[in-house]
Scaffold this motif. Structure first.
Motif, PDB file in Angstrom:
ATOM      1  N   GLU A 197       0.843  -1.205   0.000  1.00  9.57           N
ATOM      2  CA  GLU A 197       0.000   0.000   0.000  1.00  9.57           C
ATOM      3  C   GLU A 197       0.882   1.260   0.000  1.00  9.57           C
ATOM      4  N   PRO A 198       1.727   1.445  -1.026  1.00 15.37           N
ATOM      5  CA  PRO A 198       2.705   2.540  -0.994  1.00 15.37           C
ATOM      6  C   PRO A 198       2.105   3.928  -1.091  1.00 15.37           C
ATOM      7  N   THR A 199       0.833   4.046  -1.472  1.00 14.39           N
ATOM      8  CA  THR A 199       0.238   5.379  -1.629  1.00 14.39           C
ATOM      9  C   THR A 199      -0.906   5.628  -0.649  1.00 14.39           C
ATOM     10  N   THR A 200      -1.023   4.788   0.380  1.00 13.62           N
ATOM     11  CA  THR A 200      -2.067   4.983   1.385  1.00 13.62           C
ATOM     12  C   THR A 200      -1.898   6.341   2.064  1.00 13.62           C
ATOM     13  N   ALA A 201      -3.005   7.050   2.237  1.00  7.22           N
ATOM     14  CA  ALA A 201      -3.058   8.334   2.946  1.00  7.22           C
ATOM     15  C   ALA A 201      -2.384   9.475   2.198  1.00  7.22           C
ATOM     16  N   LEU A 202      -2.025   9.257   0.925  1.00 12.54           N
ATOM     17  CA  LEU A 202      -1.456  10.341   0.130  1.00 12.54           C
ATOM     18  C   LEU A 202      -2.538  10.947  -0.753  1.00 12.54           C
ATOM     19  N   ASP A 203      -2.450  12.246  -1.001  1.00 16.81           N
ATOM     20  CA  ASP A 203      -3.430  12.854  -1.892  1.00 16.81           C
ATOM     21  C   ASP A 203      -3.133  12.425  -3.330  1.00 16.81           C
ATOM     22  N   VAL A 204      -4.078  12.678  -4.218  1.00 11.96           N
ATOM     23  CA  VAL A 204      -4.017  12.135  -5.573  1.00 11.96           C
ATOM     24  C   VAL A 204      -2.772  12.593  -6.320  1.00 11.96           C
ATOM     25  N   THR A 205      -2.401  13.863  -6.153  1.00  3.97           N
ATOM     26  CA  THR A 205      -1.238  14.392  -6.865  1.00  3.97           C
ATOM     27  C   THR A 205       0.040  13.697  -6.418  1.00  3.97           C
ATOM     28  N   ILE A 206       0.228  13.572  -5.101  1.00  7.23           N
ATOM     29  CA  ILE A 206       1.427  12.920  -4.562  1.00  7.23           C
ATOM     30  C   ILE A 206       1.410  11.439  -4.915  1.00  7.23           C
ATOM     31  N   GLN A 207       0.223  10.822  -4.897  1.00  9.50           N
ATOM     32  CA  GLN A 207       0.108   9.411  -5.274  1.00  9.50           C
ATOM     33  C   GLN A 207       0.623   9.192  -6.691  1.00  9.50           C
ATOM     34  N   ALA A 208       0.210  10.046  -7.612  1.00  6.24           N
ATOM     35  CA  ALA A 208       0.655   9.928  -9.005  1.00  6.24           C
ATOM     36  C   ALA A 208       2.171  10.098  -9.102  1.00  6.24           C
ATOM     37  N   GLN A 209       2.732  11.022  -8.331  1.00  6.49           N
ATOM     38  CA  GLN A 209       4.179  11.242  -8.354  1.00  6.49           C
ATOM     39  C   GLN A 209       4.932  10.027  -7.829  1.00  6.49           C
ATOM     40  N   VAL A 210       4.422   9.407  -6.749  1.00  6.63           N
ATOM     41  CA  VAL A 210       5.080   8.242  -6.165  1.00  6.63           C
ATOM     42  C   VAL A 210       5.040   7.058  -7.134  1.00  6.63           C
ATOM     43  N   LEU A 211       3.902   6.850  -7.789  1.00  2.00           N
ATOM     44  CA  LEU A 211       3.788   5.745  -8.740  1.00  2.00           C
ATOM     45  C   LEU A 211       4.704   5.951  -9.946  1.00  2.00           C
ATOM     46  N   GLU A 212       4.766   7.193 -10.429  1.00  3.90           N
ATOM     47  CA  GLU A 212       5.652   7.498 -11.544  1.00  3.90           C
ATOM     48  C   GLU A 212       7.111   7.293 -11.130  1.00  3.90           C
TER      49      GLU A 212
END
Length: 347
Positions: A197-212
């Motif tokens: 769950e690497p993007t749990t509790a992150l907002d959508v913008t930060i989630q996209a940055q982490v996945l990229e």
């Protein structure tokens, strides 16, 4: 590399009949019940399902870091590219506190934990904690270890690395802590990254940055990824293959496009129907899967999804365990809609 060579390439990690039992006051909990999957070099496998289905216990079992009360059996066969590629090492046979498994954790198999605020120690700086892994696995030279740590902080997009190196976890935002966790996990160039769950509790913008960032670093390092999540949108974006988990079992496994366009299991179909879609009817409510995941304690032989399934077959689905049926070479499902009650494939 030819297509035939790719097909015959040995997997980096093979999980076979993984079972995790927990003794409770009211009986035995089958938290993970006979899980099988493979992770290929340079590929991403998604493990998806509702909370409580056993995803995190499965991922932690690969490194032997589950609580002591978890009784684990089966095999986790690891084939390192840097050792003898023809040899397999059963990670479950190793002492969880021994030297051999500790030489693999962090060095060859790393993990991004679900909540970096609890994974980082509040008593030490971010830089100190990243350096610790580097000093254990890569170099004993502290100057060299600091240089590698600063370089990794830069690679994950953290600016002013010298200043951030000496800060504590509470001084980082949620997105920055997640980036720091990724930099620590990748500081030793692992062959396999487990992302829980690497993007749990992150907002959508930060989630996209982490996945990229994860995709970019995967391309740079050539590592395999086991991505644990309940978000099918992330699965579609990141994965080559997907394993759908329910009540401790993998109920369907297929390449990501095959799973999205040709789902077989009623649970998989329910998950896909519950996803919001661009251009969909805004006045129409999203479908939901009625009921909740039952507790897997003293359960009789039956399909675990029986009580929530609209396609259940009375007298079949509730009287015996469901065998795995191969729909095609790389698509399997556990459902009596595709096999007869005696375990044979339906025609």
């Amino acid at each position: 590399m030819t297509t035939q060579a790719i097909r015959t390439e040995q997997p980096l990690l093979s999980v076979k009949d993984l079972k995790i039992r927990i003794q409770m006051d009211n009986g035995e909990m089958k938290a993970v019940d006979g899980v099988d999957f493979e992770i290929k070099k340079g590929k991403t496998l998604g493990l998806v399902g509702e909370s409580g289905c056993g995803k995190s216990l499965t991922s932690r079992a690969l490194l032997g870091i589950n609580p002591k009360e978890c009784e684990t059996s089966g095999a986790v066969l690891y084939r390192s590219a840097t050792d003898q590629p023809s040899e397999q090492l059963n990670l479950l046979s190793l002492d969880p506190n021994g030297k051999q498994i500790r030489s693999i954790r962090g060095r060859k198999i790393s993990m991004i934990f679900q909540e970096p605020m609890t994974a980082f120690s509040p008593m030490y700086t971010i830089g100190n904690q990243i350096m610790e892994a580097i000093l254990i696995h890569r170099t004993k030279n502290k100057k060299e270890a600091k240089r590698i740590a600063l370089d990794m902080l830069g690679k994950v997009g953290i600016s002013d690395q010298e200043k951030r190196f000496d800060q504590y976890p509470h001084e980082f935002s949620g997105g920055m802590r997640q980036r720091a966790m990724i930099s620590m996990a990748l500081s030793c160039n692992p062959e396999l990254l487990i992302a829980d769950e690497p993007t749990t509790a992150l907002d959508v913008t930060i989630q996209a940055q982490v996945l990229e960032l994860m995709r970019s670093l995967q391309a740079d390092f050539g590592m395999a990824i086991l991505l644990v999540t309940h978000d099918l949108g992330i699965i579609a974006q990141m994965c080559d293959e997907v394993a759908v988990m329910y009540l401790g079992k993998i109920v369907e496994q297929a390449p990501v496009k095959e799973l999205f366009y040709n789902p077989k299991h009623p649970y998989t179909k329910g998950l896909l129907r519950s996803m919001p879609r661009l251009g969909g009817n805004k006045s129409k409510r999203l479908e939901s899967i009625e009921g909740s995941v039952p507790m897997p304690i003293n359960m009789p032989p039956m399909c675990g999804f029986y009580d929530r399934c609209k396609d259940r077959i009375e007298g079949v689905c509730n009287v015996r365990d469901v065998p795995k049926t191969q729909i095609s070479e790389d698509h399997s499902v556990r459902c009596f809609l595709y096999s007869d009650p005696h375990g044979g494939e339906s025609q």
